[in-house]
Motif scaffolding. Structure first.
Motif, PDB file in Angstrom:
ATOM      1  N   ALA A   5       0.842  -1.202   0.000  1.00 43.39           N
ATOM      2  CA  ALA A   5       0.000   0.000   0.000  1.00 43.39           C
ATOM      3  C   ALA A   5       0.874   1.246   0.000  1.00 43.39           C
ATOM      4  N   ASN A   6       1.940   1.238   0.813  1.00 48.85           N
ATOM      5  CA  ASN A   6       2.856   2.389   0.828  1.00 48.85           C
ATOM      6  C   ASN A   6       3.458   2.609  -0.546  1.00 48.85           C
ATOM      7  N   SER A   7       3.945   1.503  -1.147  1.00 51.99           N
ATOM      8  CA  SER A   7       4.591   1.633  -2.454  1.00 51.99           C
ATOM      9  C   SER A   7       3.619   2.187  -3.470  1.00 51.99           C
ATOM     10  N   LEU A   8       2.359   1.693  -3.426  1.00 51.04           N
ATOM     11  CA  LEU A   8       1.350   2.183  -4.380  1.00 51.04           C
ATOM     12  C   LEU A   8       1.108   3.668  -4.170  1.00 51.04           C
ATOM     13  N   THR A   9       1.065   4.102  -2.921  1.00 48.01           N
ATOM     14  CA  THR A   9       0.806   5.514  -2.633  1.00 48.01           C
ATOM     15  C   THR A   9       1.927   6.396  -3.170  1.00 48.01           C
ATOM     16  N   HIS A  10       3.161   5.889  -3.106  1.00 51.90           N
ATOM     17  CA  HIS A  10       4.296   6.758  -3.420  1.00 51.90           C
ATOM     18  C   HIS A  10       4.929   6.485  -4.777  1.00 51.90           C
ATOM     19  N   THR A  11       4.285   5.627  -5.578  1.00 51.87           N
ATOM     20  CA  THR A  11       4.864   5.360  -6.900  1.00 51.87           C
ATOM     21  C   THR A  11       3.989   6.004  -7.981  1.00 51.87           C
ATOM     22  N   PRO A  12       4.550   6.892  -8.754  1.00 53.67           N
ATOM     23  CA  PRO A  12       3.764   7.565  -9.798  1.00 53.67           C
ATOM     24  C   PRO A  12       3.456   6.598 -10.951  1.00 53.67           C
ATOM     25  N   PRO A  13       2.464   6.908 -11.780  1.00 60.83           N
ATOM     26  CA  PRO A  13       2.121   6.038 -12.903  1.00 60.83           C
ATOM     27  C   PRO A  13       3.351   5.756 -13.760  1.00 60.83           C
ATOM     28  N   GLY A  14       3.434   4.529 -14.256  1.00 62.13           N
ATOM     29  CA  GLY A  14       4.587   4.142 -15.060  1.00 62.13           C
ATOM     30  C   GLY A  14       5.650   3.437 -14.247  1.00 62.13           C
ATOM     31  N   GLY A  15       5.545   3.529 -12.953  1.00 63.73           N
ATOM     32  CA  GLY A  15       6.538   2.890 -12.084  1.00 63.73           C
ATOM     33  C   GLY A  15       6.227   1.424 -11.876  1.00 63.73           C
ATOM     34  N   SER A  16       7.049   0.768 -11.063  1.00 65.43           N
ATOM     35  CA  SER A  16       6.813  -0.654 -10.818  1.00 65.43           C
ATOM     36  C   SER A  16       7.084  -1.007  -9.351  1.00 65.43           C
ATOM     37  N   ILE A  17       6.410  -2.088  -8.927  1.00 69.07           N
ATOM     38  CA  ILE A  17       6.592  -2.597  -7.558  1.00 69.07           C
ATOM     39  C   ILE A  17       6.907  -4.077  -7.675  1.00 69.07           C
ATOM     40  N   THR A  18       7.966  -4.534  -7.007  1.00 71.17           N
ATOM     41  CA  THR A  18       8.345  -5.947  -7.079  1.00 71.17           C
ATOM     42  C   THR A  18       8.344  -6.554  -5.676  1.00 71.17           C
ATOM     43  N   LEU A  19       7.726  -7.752  -5.586  1.00 70.90           N
ATOM     44  CA  LEU A  19       7.723  -8.476  -4.312  1.00 70.90           C
ATOM     45  C   LEU A  19       8.620  -9.695  -4.480  1.00 70.90           C
ATOM     46  N   ALA A  20       9.500  -9.970  -3.505  1.00 71.81           N
ATOM     47  CA  ALA A  20      10.382 -11.130  -3.636  1.00 71.81           C
ATOM     48  C   ALA A  20      10.562 -11.807  -2.283  1.00 71.81           C
ATOM     49  N   ALA A  21      10.762 -13.132  -2.314  1.00 72.44           N
ATOM     50  CA  ALA A  21      11.047 -13.883  -1.086  1.00 72.44           C
ATOM     51  C   ALA A  21      12.232 -14.782  -1.356  1.00 72.44           C
ATOM     52  N   GLN A  22      13.145 -14.889  -0.420  1.00 76.67           N
ATOM     53  CA  GLN A  22      14.286 -15.788  -0.607  1.00 76.67           C
ATOM     54  C   GLN A  22      14.845 -16.216   0.748  1.00 76.67           C
ATOM     55  N   VAL A  23      15.644 -17.307   0.703  1.00 75.56           N
ATOM     56  CA  VAL A  23      16.285 -17.773   1.936  1.00 75.56           C
ATOM     57  C   VAL A  23      17.724 -17.304   1.902  1.00 75.56           C
ATOM     58  N   ASP A  24      18.171 -16.828   3.031  1.00 76.81           N
ATOM     59  CA  ASP A  24      19.512 -16.250   3.062  1.00 76.81           C
ATOM     60  C   ASP A  24      20.100 -16.464   4.450  1.00 76.81           C
ATOM     61  N   ASP A  25      21.097 -17.342   4.548  1.00 74.65           N
ATOM     62  CA  ASP A  25      21.838 -17.503   5.792  1.00 74.65           C
ATOM     63  C   ASP A  25      20.938 -17.866   6.987  1.00 74.65           C
ATOM     64  N   GLY A  26      20.045 -18.852   6.773  1.00 77.54           N
ATOM     65  CA  GLY A  26      19.175 -19.282   7.874  1.00 77.54           C
ATOM     66  C   GLY A  26      18.002 -18.351   8.131  1.00 77.54           C
ATOM     67  N   HIS A  27      17.827 -17.372   7.276  1.00 81.07           N
ATOM     68  CA  HIS A  27      16.715 -16.436   7.448  1.00 81.07           C
ATOM     69  C   HIS A  27      15.887 -16.388   6.177  1.00 81.07           C
ATOM     70  N   ALA A  28      14.565 -16.138   6.385  1.00 79.96           N
ATOM     71  CA  ALA A  28      13.705 -15.923   5.229  1.00 79.96           C
ATOM     72  C   ALA A  28      13.583 -14.422   5.038  1.00 79.96           C
ATOM     73  N   ARG A  29      13.769 -13.981   3.784  1.00 80.41           N
ATOM     74  CA  ARG A  29      13.732 -12.539   3.538  1.00 80.41           C
ATOM     75  C   ARG A  29      12.628 -12.200   2.572  1.00 80.41           C
ATOM     76  N   ILE A  30      11.866 -11.159   2.939  1.00 77.56           N
ATOM     77  CA  ILE A  30      10.829 -10.651   2.016  1.00 77.56           C
ATOM     78  C   ILE A  30      11.236  -9.238   1.639  1.00 77.56           C
ATOM     79  N   GLU A  31      11.185  -8.949   0.343  1.00 83.61           N
ATOM     80  CA  GLU A  31      11.556  -7.607  -0.102  1.00 83.61           C
ATOM     81  C   GLU A  31      10.415  -6.988  -0.890  1.00 83.61           C
ATOM     82  N   VAL A  32      10.133  -5.735  -0.570  1.00 83.01           N
ATOM     83  CA  VAL A  32       9.158  -4.990  -1.370  1.00 83.01           C
ATOM     84  C   VAL A  32       9.894  -3.777  -1.929  1.00 83.01           C
ATOM     85  N   CYS A  33      10.071  -3.770  -3.275  1.00 83.34           N
ATOM     86  CA  CYS A  33      10.829  -2.686  -3.921  1.00 83.34           C
ATOM     87  C   CYS A  33       9.896  -1.868  -4.793  1.00 83.34           C
TER      88      CYS A  33
END
Ligand SMILES: Nc1ncnc2c1ncn2[C@@H]1O[C@H](COP(=O)(O)OP(=O)(O)O)[C@@H](O)[C@H]1O
Ligand SMILES: [Mg+2]
Length: 508
Positions: free
Chosen positions: A380-408
């Motif tokens: 929701a934050n990304s949608l609010t602050h991204t102007p038309p034409g932009g993009s939002i990427t969601l990613a999940a990965q395992v890294d060093d015993g931790h699960a990581r979620i990224e919202v770019c």
């Protein structure tokens, strides 16, 4: 209560240090003085004895080599003549012939030390080393030595050599020395505790300052700090630790005050609106439609209010470490896909490309409802602050015993000076949006609350004009609870019966 605490404690540190120091110094002083005294007494005795032994050796030599040299013998025996007098010390010598009759005697010796006073006799062929203590007829003490001497060296005829030396002189010296030592000991006994107490007080001054500062700290004086300059290292570290603790307390306190002020502020606007709406509507008679409109507007305000209260309640719950999580094994890739689906319409309306990055399955035991709430807030934050034409990427990965979620996103970004505070409650980097419903500045605070509840961590990187990346890290080690796993689906976005504050994008 505090007085009871103090009285139940044992001695103060200053008293302990004083006692230890005093006891240690006194023991050391007694030991040193005792050793010195003992050494001096032994040295004096040794010197006295050497004189006696030398004298006996000289007489033995004369008797052996020159038994006829009576004059020489007499000179050796006449020890009180000015040739022999040294150091004011009285030395007596007596020679007894082979029949035990006194042959030559130092003047005055018979009145003090008769021949029978010498009990121990060193044989002819032994070194004269057995010096003994004897008492004179006057009661004064002497060192005494008696030895047989061969006359003429043949060994047939032996004389007895008796030599004695007055000890009074040395006894007096030792007594004086003892008096001096005792006086010094008395001074030490008095001075030690005073010096020790002074030193302990001085050394503990910083501790007193620290406790004084601590005692006077209250909510209004949280800015007080200890001036640690000049403190010894150990106490300097303590003071620094204490100051750092005060820094944290002051910061938390400031945030809490700010939070209360913000809550009041946030509540005031909708309640003002409600009141104004009601007053205006009641000021005169209205048509049914007008009443409907007024009630609808009131309802909107109450929704806003209950939304706010829901979020605040959630935050309070998230900050309580006793809060129970309903952990289950959740496939993060699937969850991201569900969130993407939920926001697909809003994103295409805003002209923003919303996608999930391809990757393997990442399964971690988390509370599904809360996790979705967190991801939804970030999207929701990304949608609010991204102007038309932009993009939002969601990613999940395992890294060093931790699960990581990224919202770019490729949105407006956040100014560097705001970054450290965006996770604070009610903090909004761009105040202009604060009037928008749903943008209360609680979103990221809630995300952080959810992640912290799971034992994870949040991080944010952003560059103005380029975009923002929020990373949530969860430990993989957590175990799911014994609970029937629910199936994921977009309809689950509002957790049944539980307050999971999710930004309402349909209002945007
Ligand atoms: N993706 C983003 N891009 C730019 N700014 C953001 C982004 N996410 C958060 N922010 C900034 O952080 C502030 C706090 O976010 P949040 O806690 O979600 O509050 P809210 O969304 O209610 O304003 C926002 O006001 C906004 O200024
Ligand atoms: Mg938000």
């Amino acid at each position: 209560m505090s007085s009871k605490k103090v009285s139940s404690r044992s001695w103060s540190l200053a008293t302990r240090l004083t006692t230890w120091y005093t006891v240690a110094s006194l023991l050391l002083a007694v030991f040193t003085m005792g050793s010195l005294y003992w050494w001096l007494a032994a040295y004096l005795t040794q010197r006295e004895d050497r004189v006696l032994i030398e004298r006996v050796q000289v007489l033995r030599a004369i008797l052996r080599d020159r038994p006829q040299a009576i004059l020489e013998l007499r000179q050796e025996v006449d020890l009180n003549s000015p040739i022999h007098r040294r150091d004011d010390v009285q030395v007596y010598v007596r020679l007894l012939d082979e029949h035990g009759q006194p042959s030559l005697t130092t003047e005055g010796m018979d009145a003090l030390l008769p021949p029978r006073a010498f009990t121990l006799v060193v044989p002819v062929d032994s070194q004269p080393s057995h010096v003994t203590d004897v008492q004179s007829l006057e009661g004064t003490s002497y060192r005494a030595l008696a030895a047989r001497a061969s006359v003429g060296g043949s060994g047939e005829k032996t004389w007895l050599v008796q030599a004695a030396r007055d000890r009074e002189h040395h006894k007096l010296l030792l007594a004086n020395y003892r008096r001096g030592l005792l006086m010094m000991l008395a001074i030490t006994v008095i001075a030690c505790p005073l010096v020790a107490y002074f030193l302990a007080r001085r050394g503990l001054q910083p501790v007193r300052e620290i406790s004084d500062t601590a005692r006077h700290i209250g909510s209004a004086t949280l800015s007080a700090r200890i001036e640690a300059a000049g403190y010894p290292v150990e106490l300097g570290t303590l003071a620094d630790t204490f100051n750092a603790m005060l820094d944290r307390l002051e910061d938390s306190f400031r945030r809490i005050s700010q939070f209360s002020a913000d809550i009041a502020h946030e509540l005031r606007t909708p309640i003002h609106n409600l009141r104004g709406e009601a007053e205006v509507t009641l000021s005169r008679a209205r048509s049914i439609d007008e009443y409907k409109e007024a009630l609808t507007s009131c309802l909107e305000e109450t929704v806003r209010l209950s939304d706010l209260i829901g979020r605040l309640l959630f935050l309070a719950r998230a900050e309580n470490p006793g809060t129970q999580l309903e952990r289950e094994n959740v496939n993060l890739t699937e969850e991201l896909a569900a969130v993407r689906e939920y926001y697909a319409n809003a994103a295409s309306e805003a002209g923003v490309a919303l996608s999930t990055a391809a990757g393997g399955d990442v399964v971690v035991a988390v509370d599904r409802g809360l996790l979705r709430g967190a991801i939804a807030n970030l999207v929701a934050n990304s949608l609010t602050h991204t102007p038309p034409g932009g993009s939002i990427t969601l990613a999940a990965q395992v890294d060093d015993g931790h699960a990581r979620i990224e919202v770019c996103d490729t949105g407006t970004g956040i100014p560097t000076q705001d970054l450290p505070r965006v996770f604070d409650r009610f903090y909004r980097a761009d105040r202009s949006r604060s009037s928008q419903p749903g943008n209360m500045g609680l979103g990221l605070a809630i995300v952080k609350g959810i992640v912290t509840l799971h034992g994870g961590q949040t991080a944010i990187e952003s560059e103005v004009g380029k975009g923002t990346r929020v990373t949530l890290t969860f430990p993989m080690s957590a175990r799911p609870q014994d609970r029937e796993s629910r199936r994921a689906g977009p309809s689950d976005m509002m957790d049944h019966g539980r307050v999971v504050p999710i930004p309402n994008m349909t209002k945007k």
